[in-house]
Design a protein around this motif. Structure first.
Motif, mmCIF file in Angstrom:
data_model
loop_
_atom_site.group_PDB
_atom_site.id
_atom_site.type_symbol
_atom_site.label_atom_id
_atom_site.label_comp_id
_atom_site.label_asym_id
_atom_site.label_seq_id
_atom_site.Cartn_x
_atom_site.Cartn_y
_atom_site.Cartn_z
ATOM 1 N N LEU A 1 -11.903 -9.348 1.318
ATOM 2 C CA LEU A 1 -12.823 -10.449 1.003
ATOM 3 C C LEU A 1 -14.251 -9.942 0.849
ATOM 4 O O LEU A 1 -15.013 -10.456 0.027
ATOM 5 N N GLN A 2 -14.612 -8.944 1.649
ATOM 6 C CA GLN A 2 -15.944 -8.351 1.504
ATOM 7 C C GLN A 2 -16.111 -7.718 0.123
ATOM 8 O O GLN A 2 -17.209 -7.677 -0.427
ATOM 9 N N ALA A 3 -14.999 -7.204 -0.428
ATOM 10 C CA ALA A 3 -15.050 -6.512 -1.720
ATOM 11 C C ALA A 3 -14.784 -7.445 -2.899
ATOM 12 O O ALA A 3 -14.634 -6.980 -4.039
ATOM 13 N N ASP A 4 -14.722 -8.748 -2.669
ATOM 14 C CA ASP A 4 -14.414 -9.695 -3.745
ATOM 15 C C ASP A 4 -15.354 -9.507 -4.928
ATOM 16 O O ASP A 4 -16.569 -9.403 -4.764
ATOM 17 N N LYS A 5 -14.770 -9.403 -6.123
ATOM 18 C CA LYS A 5 -15.472 -9.143 -7.389
ATOM 19 C C LYS A 5 -15.997 -7.707 -7.490
ATOM 20 O O LYS A 5 -16.649 -7.334 -8.473
ATOM 21 N N GLY A 6 -15.723 -6.909 -6.454
ATOM 22 C CA GLY A 6 -16.123 -5.507 -6.465
ATOM 23 C C GLY A 6 -14.915 -4.588 -6.382
ATOM 24 O O GLY A 6 -13.861 -4.871 -6.961
ATOM 25 N N SER A 7 -15.061 -3.488 -5.658
ATOM 26 C CA SER A 7 -13.988 -2.491 -5.549
ATOM 27 C C SER A 7 -13.774 -2.130 -4.093
ATOM 28 O O SER A 7 -14.698 -2.198 -3.278
ATOM 29 N N ILE A 8 -12.545 -1.716 -3.769
ATOM 30 C CA ILE A 8 -12.243 -1.237 -2.426
ATOM 31 C C ILE A 8 -11.601 0.141 -2.522
ATOM 32 O O ILE A 8 -10.760 0.386 -3.389
ATOM 33 N N LEU A 9 -12.057 1.055 -1.664
ATOM 34 C CA LEU A 9 -11.487 2.404 -1.585
ATOM 35 C C LEU A 9 -10.613 2.494 -0.349
ATOM 36 O O LEU A 9 -11.097 2.368 0.780
ATOM 37 N N LEU A 10 -9.322 2.718 -0.567
ATOM 38 C CA LEU A 10 -8.383 2.929 0.534
ATOM 39 C C LEU A 10 -8.191 4.429 0.685
ATOM 40 O O LEU A 10 -7.344 5.040 0.026
ATOM 41 N N ASP A 11 -9.005 5.040 1.526
ATOM 42 C CA ASP A 11 -8.977 6.490 1.707
ATOM 43 C C ASP A 11 -7.802 6.876 2.600
ATOM 44 O O ASP A 11 -7.450 6.151 3.532
ATOM 45 N N GLU A 12 -7.208 8.042 2.300
ATOM 46 C CA GLU A 12 -6.048 8.554 3.037
ATOM 47 C C GLU A 12 -4.926 7.515 3.079
ATOM 48 O O GLU A 12 -4.323 7.263 4.126
ATOM 49 N N ILE A 13 -4.623 6.957 1.926
ATOM 50 C CA ILE A 13 -3.599 5.922 1.802
ATOM 51 C C ILE A 13 -2.223 6.452 2.216
ATOM 52 O O ILE A 13 -1.362 5.695 2.680
ATOM 53 N N GLY A 14 -2.009 7.751 2.105
ATOM 54 C CA GLY A 14 -0.729 8.348 2.462
ATOM 55 C C GLY A 14 -0.414 8.263 3.941
ATOM 56 O O GLY A 14 0.741 8.469 4.349
ATOM 57 N N GLU A 15 -1.397 7.949 4.777
ATOM 58 C CA GLU A 15 -1.183 7.847 6.228
ATOM 59 C C GLU A 15 -0.825 6.429 6.658
ATOM 60 O O GLU A 15 -0.556 6.182 7.831
ATOM 61 N N MET A 16 -0.821 5.491 5.724
ATOM 62 C CA MET A 16 -0.535 4.097 6.062
ATOM 63 C C MET A 16 0.958 3.920 6.369
ATOM 64 O O MET A 16 1.807 4.479 5.667
ATOM 65 N N SER A 17 1.284 3.130 7.383
ATOM 66 C CA SER A 17 2.679 2.904 7.769
ATOM 67 C C SER A 17 3.405 2.092 6.706
ATOM 68 O O SER A 17 2.785 1.374 5.903
ATOM 69 N N LEU A 18 4.727 2.186 6.698
ATOM 70 C CA LEU A 18 5.531 1.440 5.729
ATOM 71 C C LEU A 18 5.350 -0.068 5.889
ATOM 72 O O LEU A 18 5.342 -0.811 4.897
ATOM 73 N N GLY A 19 5.192 -0.521 7.126
ATOM 74 C CA GLY A 19 4.973 -1.950 7.370
ATOM 75 C C GLY A 19 3.688 -2.442 6.736
ATOM 76 O O GLY A 19 3.652 -3.493 6.086
ATOM 77 N N MET A 20 2.617 -1.675 6.909
ATOM 78 C CA MET A 20 1.334 -2.054 6.311
ATOM 79 C C MET A 20 1.382 -1.930 4.801
ATOM 80 O O MET A 20 0.729 -2.694 4.076
ATOM 81 N N GLN A 21 2.152 -0.965 4.308
ATOM 82 C CA GLN A 21 2.281 -0.804 2.857
ATOM 83 C C GLN A 21 2.860 -2.071 2.223
ATOM 84 O O GLN A 21 2.434 -2.502 1.155
ATOM 85 N N ALA A 22 3.837 -2.682 2.907
ATOM 86 C CA ALA A 22 4.449 -3.911 2.388
ATOM 87 C C ALA A 22 3.419 -5.038 2.309
ATOM 88 O O ALA A 22 3.377 -5.799 1.322
ATOM 89 N N LYS A 23 2.579 -5.158 3.318
ATOM 90 C CA LYS A 23 1.546 -6.206 3.340
ATOM 91 C C LYS A 23 0.481 -5.943 2.274
ATOM 92 O O LYS A 23 -0.004 -6.875 1.619
ATOM 93 N N LEU A 24 0.135 -4.663 2.100
ATOM 94 C CA LEU A 24 -0.850 -4.305 1.075
ATOM 95 C C LEU A 24 -0.301 -4.598 -0.317
ATOM 96 O O LEU A 24 -1.019 -5.118 -1.186
#
Length: 449
Positions: A232-255
């Motif tokens: 929501l902070q990035a609405d109309k802008g951009s978001i950088l998800l750094d080190e995305i490879g470390e995210m858990s499978l559960g969070m990946q589903a929500k993302l």
């Protein structure tokens, strides 16, 4: 240690005369019989200066000068020329020669010129030239480099930035993934809105969901007030998800749901809010391989990898090292209130030859340490943090090599370096500090040519 001078001259009698003369003045002299051999020697070992004839049979001094300065702009080259070629010598000055001497050589002038070089007067001129060029060639967002790899990278950024496509930025640690991500945002129509960054590896899974999507008051222990998430902070802008490879499978589903539905539901709420966010993800891991192994959701990988930008490692673009080093030198000289003017030739040579496992970040740290540790106006080789004692000088051997002959150690070193370079012979020769011709000769001896 004696200063090393490379004499490049296809007139053997003249070269031997210069060898005898300059050696008597206390310098260590090396001879190259033509321009191409001179270039090979500069690329395989460090010299303090080069004395080179203008006219040679296989490669002219002018062509050799260009190749030498492309490899190491800090190395001073003095050209020798006949009176009839003075105009050509002046052109050589314009493309980087330090000075020229006319034949027959005036020995007193030669000695004075060499002494001036060894007093490092040349450093002020060479470093000023590089700094001026750096200012002219500096790419937007401080992405520095004149190599073909960087030109390709910048072209890709310029093509992709104006679009709304999600981007996956890959590359080894320290290559500048966040810098590239920032350039993508700042060259996009979203540049007037927020660019929000989050390190997925630095936050636990429970807190990461709250950080990304926000939470309602009382949603969990410690949630004392409502909080707006990064999306929501990035609405109309951009978001950088750094080190995305470390995210858990559960969070990946929500993302994945947020990216597909373009809406977020804060933790503890049943209400979703529409968001308009461009997603830029970065990683130093191979997400494709991870998705095939079941370690990363394949559907999320495809959603993120609409466009992929891979940043080359610093060892793959060594021609950018002088510009980067001088940029950091200027930055850290100001920060530490020190008037460090540049690098000695052997320091620059060492930086060009080093592998830089930590890439641009490691180079930046090395230059900052060099500025802090510099005891003169210039950073010397011994001021650089990555310089290790020469095993040959310390008398120690790498563990496990004590029982091998010198030729066996040489063979093992060459073959292991070839394997590390994935069979690329030119890269292997560069890493070993030998010419490609020498490498091919050695490989033929081992039956590996």
């Amino acid at each position: 240690m004696k200063k090393k001078i490379l004499v490049v001259d296809d007139d053997r009698a003249h070269a031997r005369m210069l060898d005898t003369l300059i050696t008597d003045w206390g310098y260590e002299v090396f001879l190259a019989e033509d321009g191409d051999r001179g270039v090979d020697m500069v690329q395989s070992q460090a010299f303090d200066m080069v004395l080179m004839d203008m006219k040679m049979i296989r490669m002219s001094g002018m062509e050799a000068l260009g190749l030498i300065h492309e490899y190491n702009p800090s190395l001073p080259v003095i050209m020798m020329t006949a009176f009839s070629s003075v105009d050509t010598a002046v052109k050589a000055l314009k493309i980087g020669a330090y000075d020229y001497l006319t034949k027959p050589i005036d020995f007193d002038k030669l000695r004075l010129t060499i002494e001036r070089v060894m007093e490092r007067i040349f450093l002020k001129t060479e470093n000023k030239t590089l700094k001026d060029r750096l200012k002219q060639e500096r790419f937007h967002h401080d992405i520095l480099g004149k190599s073909q790899a960087m030109a390709t990278l910048l072209d890709t950024i310029q093509m992709v930035a104006p679009t709304d496509a999600n981007v996956l930025v890959t590359g080894e640690s320290g290559t500048g993934k966040e810098l590239v991500s920032s350039a993508l945002h700042e060259n996009s129509p979203r540049k007037d809105h927020a660019f929000v960054r989050i390190n997925c590896a630095a936050i636990t899974e429970t807190l990461l969901e709250s950080e990304l999507f926000g939470h309602e008051k009382g949603a969990f222990t410690g949630a004392e007030r409502k909080r707006k998430g990064k999306f929501l902070q990035a609405d109309k802008g951009s978001i950088l998800l750094d080190e995305i490879g470390e995210m858990s499978l559960g969070m990946q589903a929500k993302l994945l749901r947020v990216i597909q539905e373009k809406e977020v539901a804060p933790v503890g709420s049943d209400q979703s809010t529409r968001v308009d966010v461009r997603v830029i993800a970065s990683t130093n891991r191979d997400l494709k391989a991870m998705s095939l192994a079941g370690e990363f959701r394949q559907d999320l990988y495809f959603r993120l990898n609409v466009v992929s930008i891979d940043i080359p490692a610093l060892r793959e673009r060594t021609e950018d090292i002088p510009e980067l080093a001088l940029h950091f030198l200027e930055q850290f000289s100001q920060k530490n209130k020190k008037d460090v003017k540049g690098f000695s030739p052997d320091a620059m040579d060492a930086m060009i030859r080093y592998e830089w496992p930590g890439n641009v970040r490691e180079l930046m740290n090395a230059v900052e340490r060099g500025v802090v540790m510099a005891r003169s106006d210039y950073i010397l080789r011994e001021d650089l943090s990555f310089i290790q004692p020469d095993p040959a000088e310390s008398g120690s051997l790498e563990s496990g090599l004590e029982n091998y002959s010198l030729s066996e150690i040489e063979e093992k070193t060459i073959l292991s370096t070839l394997a590390a370079a994935e069979g690329n012979k030119s890269e292997t020769a560069r890493r070993l500090g030998i010419t490609r011709k020498t490498l091919l000769k050695k490989l033929k001896q081992y039956g590996k040519a």
